[in-house]
Design a protein around this motif. Structure first.
Motif, PDB file in Angstrom:
ATOM      1  N   ILE A 180       0.805  -1.224  -0.023  1.00 34.88           N
ATOM      2  CA  ILE A 180       0.452   0.478  -0.022  1.00 34.88           C
ATOM      3  C   ILE A 180       0.700   0.692   0.159  1.00 34.88           C
ATOM      4  O   ILE A 180       0.463   2.549  -0.574  1.00 34.88           O
ATOM      5  N   VAL A 181       2.072   1.142   0.650  1.00 34.88           N
ATOM      6  CA  VAL A 181       2.958   2.599   0.803  1.00 34.88           C
ATOM      7  C   VAL A 181       3.400   2.826  -0.259  1.00 34.88           C
ATOM      8  O   VAL A 181       3.513   3.811  -1.092  1.00 34.88           O
ATOM      9  N   ALA A 182       3.554   1.759  -1.319  1.00 36.01           N
ATOM     10  CA  ALA A 182       4.256   2.083  -2.262  1.00 36.01           C
ATOM     11  C   ALA A 182       3.397   2.833  -3.288  1.00 36.01           C
ATOM     12  O   ALA A 182       3.847   2.884  -4.088  1.00 36.01           O
ATOM     13  N   THR A 183       1.859   2.348  -3.157  1.00 35.77           N
ATOM     14  CA  THR A 183       0.570   2.242  -4.961  1.00 35.77           C
ATOM     15  C   THR A 183      -0.509   3.873  -3.985  1.00 35.77           C
ATOM     16  O   THR A 183      -0.094   4.687  -4.330  1.00 35.77           O
ATOM     17  N   MET A 212       2.144  11.224   0.159  1.00 22.87           N
ATOM     18  CA  MET A 212       3.659  11.400  -0.014  1.00 22.87           C
ATOM     19  C   MET A 212       3.993  10.280   1.021  1.00 22.87           C
ATOM     20  O   MET A 212       3.810  11.714   2.837  1.00 22.87           O
ATOM     21  N   MET A 213       5.042  10.051   1.240  1.00 20.98           N
ATOM     22  CA  MET A 213       6.217   9.220   2.545  1.00 20.98           C
ATOM     23  C   MET A 213       7.263   9.239   2.711  1.00 20.98           C
ATOM     24  O   MET A 213       8.194   8.975   0.922  1.00 20.98           O
ATOM     25  N   ALA A 214       7.843   8.996   3.386  1.00 19.03           N
ATOM     26  CA  ALA A 214       9.521   9.419   3.264  1.00 19.03           C
ATOM     27  C   ALA A 214      10.100   8.910   4.313  1.00 19.03           C
ATOM     28  O   ALA A 214       9.458   8.931   5.499  1.00 19.03           O
ATOM     29  N   ALA A 262       8.108  10.977  -4.546  1.00 20.76           N
ATOM     30  CA  ALA A 262       8.965  10.672  -6.020  1.00 20.76           C
ATOM     31  C   ALA A 262       8.143  11.817  -7.837  1.00 20.76           C
ATOM     32  O   ALA A 262       8.843  12.597  -8.120  1.00 20.76           O
ATOM     33  N   ARG A 263       7.140  11.256  -7.449  1.00 19.03           N
ATOM     34  CA  ARG A 263       6.300  11.624  -8.604  1.00 19.03           C
ATOM     35  C   ARG A 263       5.580  13.241  -7.869  1.00 19.03           C
ATOM     36  O   ARG A 263       5.776  13.942  -9.510  1.00 19.03           O
ATOM     37  N   ASN A 264       5.413  13.207  -7.007  1.00 17.55           N
ATOM     38  CA  ASN A 264       5.986  14.938  -7.065  1.00 17.55           C
ATOM     39  C   ASN A 264       6.598  15.923  -6.481  1.00 17.55           C
ATOM     40  O   ASN A 264       6.538  16.773  -7.502  1.00 17.55           O
ATOM     41  N   GLU A 270      15.400   6.414  -6.653  1.00 19.73           N
ATOM     42  CA  GLU A 270      16.591   6.617  -6.713  1.00 19.73           C
ATOM     43  C   GLU A 270      17.312   7.904  -6.944  1.00 19.73           C
ATOM     44  O   GLU A 270      18.506   7.613  -6.779  1.00 19.73           O
ATOM     45  N   GLU A 271      16.697   8.287  -7.467  1.00 20.30           N
ATOM     46  CA  GLU A 271      16.915   9.882  -7.136  1.00 20.30           C
ATOM     47  C   GLU A 271      16.688  10.609  -5.917  1.00 20.30           C
ATOM     48  O   GLU A 271      17.565  11.972  -5.885  1.00 20.30           O
TER      49      GLU A 271
END
Length: 906
Positions: free
Chosen positions: A365-368, A372-374, A390-392, A398-399
């Motif tokens: 779920i976290v992956a999808t 936004m989680m970090a 990452a999308r935001n 990876e970057e």
């Protein structure tokens, strides 16, 4: 003599002397005293020699006898002296032995902390050894030999037991054996044991008690410690079994062969096995068949190696379902290192297994998720980010991972989030909301920073969760607006109006200004809803709101607080004249007709004003006083406004007092009915009886119907009160019918709100059915004003009532504005001339003309005519002459209670 005796004793020589002394009869007795020494003492012999003074002839013979006696005596004395010497020698030897033994006994008692005691029953004196004094904690020589002194040192809780034991020994000769506590002078408590027995005389009476007492404090302490240790051991064992039986885990114990010797009750409760069947290897029966042999094999392997183990397997629950459990065991060893077996536990880990599965799902779920989680460490470096994060930032994960936060979010945004991030990295959970201007729109976010703690390391990272709450914020703003605004007109509602009025009061207070509160109520707005429907009423309210807003100043507030009530807050008011001018503009908004569904509607309003600070300094007072002024405007004829005056408050208070009292009157049975006969003018026969409502308040007394009926109508209480009146009157009429009284009909007044209520026909039907009164005996009196409104609807209802057999009368006829064309269409049976036209008959020409006209109208429409308020013969004669059919009033009978009505017909 004493001197001679001392000489013979000191020198140990034989001596002889004579001595005379008087006896009780005053006769002098002569004695010869002889002393005979022997080792260790002196023997003294007394001889009566009174006869020596007899005649001489007797003296010779006596002398011979005496010599002979002396010889014999000397022989006996020598013999006795020898025996006595031997006895004394033996006594000395025995005494020495006794003394030695006594010393040994005393030493033994002292070393054993034992003292001896003796109690003389006759003298009640106590004798005891020095050791007893030491045991009692006394200074040597301080014991007085008193029994009370002994008892005084005994612990209060043991005195009664000691007294009984001593009494049994003293009176019954029982053995004295007792343990009790004594209190030393330093307040310390010691345990002693007393042993003793009773000594009796030849008659079997107890003459003394003998015994010993010893200090057993150490023994008692050891016994207590042993008892406590034993109890602790038992409690520990019981606690272990209790904990094992009720613990959330199932406990087991095995011997060195692996054989189960103990299985807790919780195992049997969980597995459903019969108690005792799990011993040995019986526990394997509940292991899943696919894992049973493997579990047995692994268990025996660990038992052979004597190492701790932990095994996961499935086992069967009581309900037959297999669940996951973890079986963990630890080897047991004796004090000398000998292997004794295992102790272990089984725990249901179904929840953990589910959590592991849920964790796997959560990671998915976290992956999808769109949140936004970090994971950010103490160096502000990204450790983990999800796809949404990452999308935001329009980068690949990876970057971002391994980069610093400032590199990704920029310095400006870093300045915003760093204080929150620092608090989280110090161990605090942080929540806050923020927003971003994205050009075409604003986005709102809720941020949650949770500290992540690692074992023995403390907080190492911050778990960041950022949730887009833009839709929630927009919904909150919408809900806030809806909560503070009227949904129909979009004007501020009562809540927002109260807030703004409070703010206006504070501002006026600071500036020293005045402000006005205008309370607006539409006149007869209910008629719009009743005749044209609520949609038409809503349309009118919307148009009025727009007009009021057009007339207001920028600083003013227009609010709708309920159905047809509006409030306008006027700020910066100079004086009363200024307020009147502004309200005049508001009044003019009603000059232009309203267009509703193609119809032109003329509407007016009544307005009341209160001024700050003249009429109140708080919200509640200003609103209440403006409301009171508005009611006065209605009383003044409507379509006007009125400024508040102090006397209005008392009027409103009286209104509220009566309204509240009315609400309780029915419950407290304060209402009652009186009855007034209606008389036929020609025959003087009773054709009917009118039921008249009365109210007796416990404090106000009898309240006039003219005072409380309007309040009941305005408050809506008239429905319940009217139904009670109708029911009570019909029930009483039914009683009169059963009594064979020819009373005609029972007439009951009906208020306008009653008949306007949609279920009035049904109410009448229910009352007649409940009371059993035939409809032909009921007459309803309706006001003229009511019948002139809503013509078609009223005609239909009246026709239904008349169709049931009920007679209908127009009450107070002549004071309204009846349409004669409409009147002839109404299904009515009788006209009642209002008492205002009867009062001055036959002298007032106007009343005379009106009364004659009403009577003539009744004849023309074929209606019965009745006059009310007839109080004298002159009025009655005039009405009879002019053809009035019926009359009622004090001339015939005042209103009377029901029992007097029965007497009236007797």
């Amino acid at each position: 003599m004493e001197k001679n005796l001392r000489h013979a004793m000191d020198k140990q020589v034989f001596s002889s002397m004579e001595y005379g002394y008087p006896n009780k009869s005053t006769k002098v007795i002569c004695l010869e005293i002889q002393t005979h020494p022997f080792p260790g003492g002196l023997a003294i012999f007394f001889h009566d020699i009174s006869d020596r003074h007899q005649p001489e002839r007797q003296d010779q013979q006596a002398e011979i006898d005496l010599q002979k006696q002396n010889q014999e005596l000397e022989q006996r004395i020598a013999q006795r002296t020898a025996q006595l010497s031997q006895v004394l020698a033996e006594l000395h030897s025995t005494q020495a032995t006794l003394n030695s033994r006594e010393n040994h006994y005393a030493q033994a008692l002292k070393f054993s902390q034992t003292g001896s005691w003796e109690f003389d029953v006759v003298t009640e004196k106590v004798f005891w050894s020095e050791e007893v004094e030491r045991i009692w904690g006394m200074e040597p020589g301080t014991f007085r030999g008193e029994l009370q002194q002994v008892q005084g040192a005994i612990h209060p809780e043991d005195v009664e037991h000691w007294q009984k034991n001593v009494q049994d020994c003293r009176e019954k000769g029982k053995e004295h054996r007792i343990e009790y506590r004594i209190i030393h002078p330093d307040a310390s408590i010691h345990w002693v044991q007393a042993l003793g027995s009773a000594e009796k005389d030849d008659q079997g009476n107890v003459i003394r008690l003998l015994g010993i007492v010893m200090d057993i404090t150490e023994r008692k302490q050891l016994e207590l410690e042993h008892k406590e240790t034993e109890m602790a051991l038992r409690e520990s064992e019981a606690l272990f079994r209790n904990m094992a039986d009720h613990a959330p885990v199932m406990v087991w114990v095995t011997d060195e062969t692996g054989y189960s010797t103990y299985v807790s009750q919780s195992w049997y409760d969980f597995s459903g096995q019969k108690e005792g069947t799990a011993l040995g290897f019986g526990w394997l029966d509940v292991i899943h068949p696919d894992e049973r042999e493997l579990a047995r094999k692994r268990f025996l392997e660990f038992n052979e190696k004597r190492q701790p183990f932990s095994i996961d397997y499935r086992f069967r629950r009581r309900d037959g379902v297999y669940c996951w459990g973890i079986d963990a065991g630890k080897p047991r060893f004796s004090a000398d290192g000998q292997f004794k077996g295992y102790i272990g536990s089984v725990m249901d880990i179904s929840d953990r297994k589910r959590m592991e599965e849920q964790l796997r799902i959560f990671e998915c779920i976290v992956a999808t998720t769109q949140d936004m989680m970090a994971l950010i460490d103490q160096n502000y470096t990204y450790q983990i980010v999800n796809d949404a994060y990452a999308r935001n930032f329009q980068r690949a994960k990876e970057e971002i991972i391994g980069k610093s936060v400032v590199e990704i979010v920029g310095e400006e945004f870093m300045d915003t989030i760093q204080p929150h991030l620092d608090r989280c990295l110090q161990g605090e959970e942080v929540r806050y909301e923020t927003w971003f201007d994205l050009g075409e729109e604003q986005r709102y976010y809720h941020a949650l920073y949770s500290p992540y703690r690692e074992a023995n390391k403390g907080v190492t990272s911050a778990v960041v969760n950022i949730h887009d709450i833009t839709q929630i914020k927009e919904s909150e703003q919408k809900l806030y607006y809806q909560a503070h605004h009227d949904t129909l007109t979009n004007l501020p509602n009562r809540m927002l109006m109260n807030t703004r009025l409070e703010q206006s009061i504070q501002q006026a207070t600071r500036k020293g200004d005045k402000l006005a509160v205008v309370f607006i109520d539409l006149d007869r707005f209910k008629n719009i809803n009743d005749s044209l429907g609520h949609r038409a009423g809503d349309s009118l309210l919307e148009q009025l709101a727009q007009r009021l807003c057009q007339q207001r100043r920028k600083s003013d507030t227009v609010a709708r607080i309920s159905g047809d009530e509006f409030v306008v807050i006027l700020e910066d008011i100079k004086d009363t004249q200024h307020a009147g001018m502004v309200v005049g503009k508001l009044m003019r908004t009603f000059e232009e007709p309203f267009i509703i569904e193609g119809r032109t509607i003329k509407m007016t309003s009544s307005m009341g004003l209160s001024l700050f600070p003249d009429d109140g300094t708080d919200v509640a007072t200003l609103l209440r006083n403006a409301d009171a002024a508005m009611y006065r405007a209605k009383e003044d004829g409507r379509n006007t406004y009125c400024f508040y005056r102090k006397e209005m408050t008392s009027t409103v208070f009286e209104y509220m007092l009566l309204e509240n009292a009315l609400r309780e009157a029915l419950k407290k049975k304060e209402f009652y009915l009186l009855y007034q006969p209606q008389i036929e003018m020609l025959s003087h026969r009773c054709l009917g009886i009118e039921a008249l409502l009365r109210w007796h308040h416990p404090e106000l007394g009898v309240v006039s119907p003219a005072q409380f009926i309007p309040i009941a109508e305005q408050s809506g209480l008239i429905q319940e009160i009217g139904t009670w009146v109708l029911t009570t009157a019909c029930r009483q009429a039914k009683i009169w019918l059963e009594q064979k009284l020819d009373f005609g009909r029972i007439a009951v007044n009906v208020a306008a709100p009653q008949i306007q209520h949609g279920d009035f026909i049904q109410v009448v039907e229910n009352v007649l059915k409940t009371t059993g009164l035939p409809a032909a005996y009921l007459e309803l009196e309706l006001t003229e004003g009511l019948l002139m409104k809503q013509t078609e609807q009223n005609i239909k209802q009246l026709e239904k009532l008349q169709g049931m057999g009920i007679k209908l009368t127009i009450d107070d006829f002549g004071i309204g504005y009846s349409s004669l064309n409409y009147l002839k269409r109404l299904p009515i049976d009788k006209l009642k001339i209002d008492q205002s036209f009867i009062r001055d008959l036959p002298h007032d020409t106007n009343d005379t003309a009106i009364s004659q006209a009403v009577i003539a109208l009744g004849y023309a429409l074929n209606l019965q005519i009745i006059a009310e308020g007839v109080e004298n013969e002159e009025q009655a004669a005039f009405l009879k002459e002019k053809g009035c059919h019926q009359a009622q009033g004090y001339f015939f009978s005042q209103p009377i209670p029901p029992q007097q009505v029965s007497a009236l017909f007797a």
